[in-house]
Enzyme design. Structure first.
Site, PDB file in Angstrom:
ATOM      1  N   LYS A 141       0.848  -1.196   0.000  1.00  0.00           N
ATOM      2  CA  LYS A 141       0.000   0.000   0.000  1.00  0.00           C
ATOM      3  C   LYS A 141       0.877   1.236   0.000  1.00  0.00           C
ATOM      4  O   LYS A 141       2.072   1.214   0.335  1.00  0.00           O
ATOM      5  CB  LYS A 141      -0.940   0.016   1.201  1.00  0.00           C
ATOM      6  CG  LYS A 141      -0.261  -0.002   2.581  1.00  0.00           C
ATOM      7  CD  LYS A 141       0.252   1.320   3.085  1.00  0.00           C
ATOM      8  CE  LYS A 141       0.820   1.236   4.505  1.00  0.00           C
ATOM      9  NZ  LYS A 141       1.521   2.482   4.930  1.00  0.00           N
TER      10      LYS A 141
ATOM     11  N   ASP B 184      -2.681  -0.910  10.504  1.00  0.00           N
ATOM     12  CA  ASP B 184      -2.837  -1.005   9.056  1.00  0.00           C
ATOM     13  C   ASP B 184      -3.487  -2.307   8.599  1.00  0.00           C
ATOM     14  O   ASP B 184      -3.852  -2.434   7.427  1.00  0.00           O
ATOM     15  CB  ASP B 184      -1.472  -0.888   8.358  1.00  0.00           C
ATOM     16  CG  ASP B 184      -0.910   0.519   8.396  1.00  0.00           C
ATOM     17  OD1 ASP B 184      -1.629   1.435   8.827  1.00  0.00           O
ATOM     18  OD2 ASP B 184       0.250   0.704   7.986  1.00  0.00           O
TER      19      ASP B 184
END
Length: 286
Positions: free
Chosen positions: A15, A141
């Site tokens: 990401k 996350d």
């Protein structure tokens, strides 16, 4: 479904944080964040093999030096096993491509892939919402990778609003700089009271910045040099709290051309942005 005893391979995508700001602190001391997570079409591969004896084992691979007792993939499997009360176990192999500590989300994504894929392979059926709660216990996350959508995020990163970010290519650079996140959050020169932004602010175009960029620039010449180099091509930015940097391109050919023009010795590559995680695409086709 993959027969028990056979290996199956699952994507664990990287990401980017397209911006990252700190807008205050909660009463428990955790920082309140705002960010946009952009999922990528590139990342690690997690291989899983269901065991009947209930053991959770991670097999060592070259270049992957995380101690097994500290590894998020092992912790994720054991957490799911405990929550679901299954008697099954698993062998785990992680094929690392995402650099450790670069801010690209590798460890969190690997853990999310274990949760999502094992919920399928073990037939435990906890589902996305419960898996996201388990994921938050492993790291801030992890939920976005469990949910599998590029998203606007708030809270500590767990309050997610899916976004359609559209096609884009990113030139990524790994500076090799890795600093413990907790240490960076304690930095005296970190801005912790930025004004809250909105999704409309993000969509309007101007960069909202990364609160950790000036901190890392001052401490690590490699980060400053990488950002200055990428700035030749566009709005260079830091991702997460690591030393990874990136710049966005509309066309992959332009990103590849920029990659070819970088100074020798820079560890860099091109990846595409995706709105839906490769993990969830793999799950829907399995």
């Amino acid at each position: 479904m993959t027969p028990r005893g056979d290996w199956s391979a699952w994507p664990a995508p990287a990401k980017l944080n397209l911006f990252l700001r700190i807008v205050g602190r909660r009463p428990d001391g955790y920082h309140r964040l705002q960010t946009v997570f952009q999922l990528l079409d590139w990342g690690d591969i997690v291989r899983l093999r269901v065991r009947e004896d209930g053991q959770v084992r991670r097999e060592a691979t070259e270049g992957y030096a995380v101690p097994e007792v500290e590894d998020l993939v092992v912790r994720a499997a054991k957490l799911l096993k405990s929550e679901a009360k299954t008697t099954l176990g698993v062998d785990i192999v992680v094929e690392k491509k995402i650099p450790l500590g670069g801010g690209f989300g590798g460890g969190s994504s690997d853990a999310a892939t274990v949760l999502v894929a094992l919920d399928h392979l073990w037939g435990t059926g906890l589902g996305e919402a419960r898996l996201a709660v388990l994921g938050l216990a492993l790291g801030a996350d992890v939920p976005v990778f469990v949910r599998g959508r590029s998203a606007w995020a708030e809270g500590v990163g767990e309050l997610l609003t899916p976004l359609d970010l559209g096609p884009a290519s990113y030139l990524l650079v790994d500076t090799g700089v890795s600093v413990p996140t907790a240490e960076l959050f304690q930095a005296p020169d970190l801005t912790r009271d930025a004004p809250a932004a909105t999704i409309s602010d993000f969509a309007s175009g101007p960069s909202l910045g990364n609160a950790f960029e000036p901190v890392l620039r001052r401490r690590f010449q490699a980060v400053s040099m990488a950002l200055d180099t990428l700035a030749r091509f566009g709005a260079a930015a830091l991702t997460g709290t690591g030393g990874g940097c990136f710049v966005r391109f509309d066309a992959r050919a332009d990103a590849e051309a920029a990659l070819a023009s970088l100074p020798a010795g820079m560890r860099a590559w091109v990846a595409g942005g995706v709105d839906v995680s490769p993990l969830h695409r793999a799950l829907s086709s399995s």
